[in-house]
Scaffold this active site. Sequence first.
Site, PDB file in Angstrom:
ATOM      1  N   LYS A 194     -10.659  -0.004  -7.973  1.00 34.10           N
ATOM      2  CA  LYS A 194      -9.723   0.701  -7.091  1.00 34.10           C
ATOM      3  C   LYS A 194     -10.119   0.392  -5.655  1.00 34.10           C
ATOM      4  O   LYS A 194     -11.230   0.722  -5.221  1.00 34.10           O
ATOM      5  CB  LYS A 194      -9.782   2.202  -7.362  1.00 34.10           C
ATOM      6  N   ARG A 204      -0.328  10.201  -0.812  1.00 34.90           N
ATOM      7  CA  ARG A 204      -1.082  11.266  -0.130  1.00 34.90           C
ATOM      8  C   ARG A 204      -0.128  12.242   0.557  1.00 34.90           C
ATOM      9  O   ARG A 204      -0.464  13.424   0.699  1.00 34.90           O
ATOM     10  CB  ARG A 204      -2.078  10.658   0.858  1.00 34.90           C
ATOM     11  N   LYS A 216     -11.918   6.592   2.817  1.00 36.29           N
ATOM     12  CA  LYS A 216     -12.495   6.522   1.467  1.00 36.29           C
ATOM     13  C   LYS A 216     -13.292   5.235   1.248  1.00 36.29           C
ATOM     14  O   LYS A 216     -13.571   4.856   0.108  1.00 36.29           O
ATOM     15  CB  LYS A 216     -11.377   6.680   0.432  1.00 36.29           C
ATOM     16  N   GLU A 232     -18.177  -3.654 -11.552  1.00 40.37           N
ATOM     17  CA  GLU A 232     -17.423  -2.442 -11.894  1.00 40.37           C
ATOM     18  C   GLU A 232     -16.921  -2.500 -13.336  1.00 40.37           C
ATOM     19  O   GLU A 232     -16.972  -1.510 -14.068  1.00 40.37           O
ATOM     20  CB  GLU A 232     -16.245  -2.253 -10.934  1.00 40.37           C
ATOM     21  N   LYS A 247      -5.987  -1.347  -9.247  1.00 40.13           N
ATOM     22  CA  LYS A 247      -5.088  -0.624  -8.345  1.00 40.13           C
ATOM     23  C   LYS A 247      -5.412  -0.991  -6.901  1.00 40.13           C
ATOM     24  O   LYS A 247      -6.594  -1.018  -6.561  1.00 40.13           O
ATOM     25  CB  LYS A 247      -5.348   0.863  -8.593  1.00 40.13           C
ATOM     26  N   SER A 273       2.227   3.841  -4.863  1.00 34.49           N
ATOM     27  CA  SER A 273       3.295   4.483  -4.093  1.00 34.49           C
ATOM     28  C   SER A 273       3.811   3.598  -2.952  1.00 34.49           C
ATOM     29  O   SER A 273       5.023   3.526  -2.727  1.00 34.49           O
ATOM     30  CB  SER A 273       2.811   5.823  -3.541  1.00 34.49           C
ATOM     31  N   TYR A 312       6.227   4.212 -10.417  1.00 34.41           N
ATOM     32  CA  TYR A 312       7.215   5.249 -10.106  1.00 34.41           C
ATOM     33  C   TYR A 312       8.611   4.785 -10.512  1.00 34.41           C
ATOM     34  O   TYR A 312       9.530   5.599 -10.593  1.00 34.41           O
ATOM     35  CB  TYR A 312       7.137   5.608  -8.615  1.00 34.41           C
TER      36      TYR A 312
HETATM   37  C1  PBG Z   1      -6.745   9.880  -5.698  1.00 31.28           C
HETATM   38  C2  PBG Z   1      -5.592   9.031  -6.099  1.00 31.28           C
HETATM   39  C3  PBG Z   1      -4.840   8.268  -5.201  1.00 31.28           C
HETATM   40  C4  PBG Z   1      -3.853   7.651  -5.929  1.00 31.28           C
HETATM   41  C5  PBG Z   1      -4.003   8.030  -7.263  1.00 31.28           C
HETATM   42  N1  PBG Z   1      -5.102   8.875  -7.352  1.00 31.28           N
HETATM   43  C6  PBG Z   1      -4.925   8.162  -3.729  1.00 31.28           C
HETATM   44  C7  PBG Z   1      -6.213   7.976  -3.080  1.00 31.28           C
HETATM   45  O1  PBG Z   1      -7.171   7.439  -3.656  1.00 31.28           O
HETATM   46  O2  PBG Z   1      -6.311   8.409  -1.944  1.00 31.28           O
HETATM   47  C8  PBG Z   1      -2.809   6.758  -5.319  1.00 31.28           C
HETATM   48  C9  PBG Z   1      -1.629   6.435  -6.147  1.00 31.28           C
HETATM   49  C10 PBG Z   1      -0.493   5.851  -5.406  1.00 31.28           C
HETATM   50  O3  PBG Z   1      -0.574   5.496  -4.211  1.00 31.28           O
HETATM   51  O4  PBG Z   1       0.562   5.720  -6.037  1.00 31.28           O
HETATM   52  N2  PBG Z   1      -7.697  10.191  -6.600  1.00 31.28           N
END
Ligand code: PBG
Length: 322
Positions: A194, A204, A216, A232, A247, A273, A312
């Site tokens: 990730k 968010r 992050k 990982e 991701k 997203s 989505y």
């Molecule tokens: C957080 C989490 C995130 C997403 C899924 N779980 C955002 C982040 O790490 O800040 C993002 C998913 C998306 O953007 O569709 N645990």
Amino acid sequence: MRIRPRRNRRSPALRELVSEHALTVSDLIWPLFVQEGTGCATPIPAMPGCARYSLDLLCEQAQAAAALGIRAVAVFPALPESAKDPLASAACHPDGLMARALRALKAAVPDLLVIADVAMDPYSSDGHDGIVRDGRILNDETLPILAAMACTQAAAGADIVAPSDMMDGRVAAIRDALDAAGHQEVGICAYCVKYASAFYGPFRTALDSAPRGGDKKSYQMDPANCREVQREVALDEAEGADWLIVKPGLPYLDIVRQVREQSPLPLVVYHVSGEYAMLQAAAAAGWLDYEACLIESLLACKRAGADLIITYGACDAARLLA
Ligand code: PBG
């Protein structure tokens, strides 16, 4: 000319016969946002077509998805600010929003696979995936919270838990805790690779879960890196992950291919997203065809090596494939 690649592209039948990859509805996982209330569907402006649903409407949405042939949903809770605290305590309440959502979904649509997100951020007043102390994100102190959260979700009916926090050692901590609590059959779908991505922005806004300070980057991966992917993947496999996630999706298809070559585990790509928002925004401006670009994006994930795609656009794609 003896060699003419176009001979294989001459007609629809020929093209279908030589087609190498296919997108099917059973490849798709639909993310759903849940909130308190009844009869509420709060639209998410940055994600046109998506909303945060109260439990009753959440179940209706899940039923509709199942009727389209969708086999799995991934649930994310949107908590009011007043329910958040530094230890994400609400995540471990047996009657918290997430637990009630999982129970309601399993009761309403028993055959639909329910994937529960494990991470502190939607429940954390700091908006981080771990405990924050003096501006640092604590790793080992966070693990028991993640393990307890996963057990709460499993007890509420989650088929699979999906740690998305990127703390080191969390897959092992969650596996041990699930086993000790008698949830040996609950799977772990690990957000193995990730990246610290700006493409999560719209998500968010949906959960109001952006970090309240800092970013992050001390736990999510640097977009410049690919060699650490090997570590990982090796760790999550050794710790007992059942599925792996990469991701975001489209900007990281080289990584999808890399993980596909390293691991035999089912591989999930999260078409996030921001990727969805880009398609919707360009389509709203009349600049591209949402449906065609969605299907092309998802097919590209399959071609890169994905078995499954969280998107989505899952229901839209399911309708288009029908
Ligand atoms: C957080 C989490 C995130 C997403 C899924 N779980 C955002 C982040 O790490 O800040 C993002 C998913 C998306 O953007 O569709 N645990």
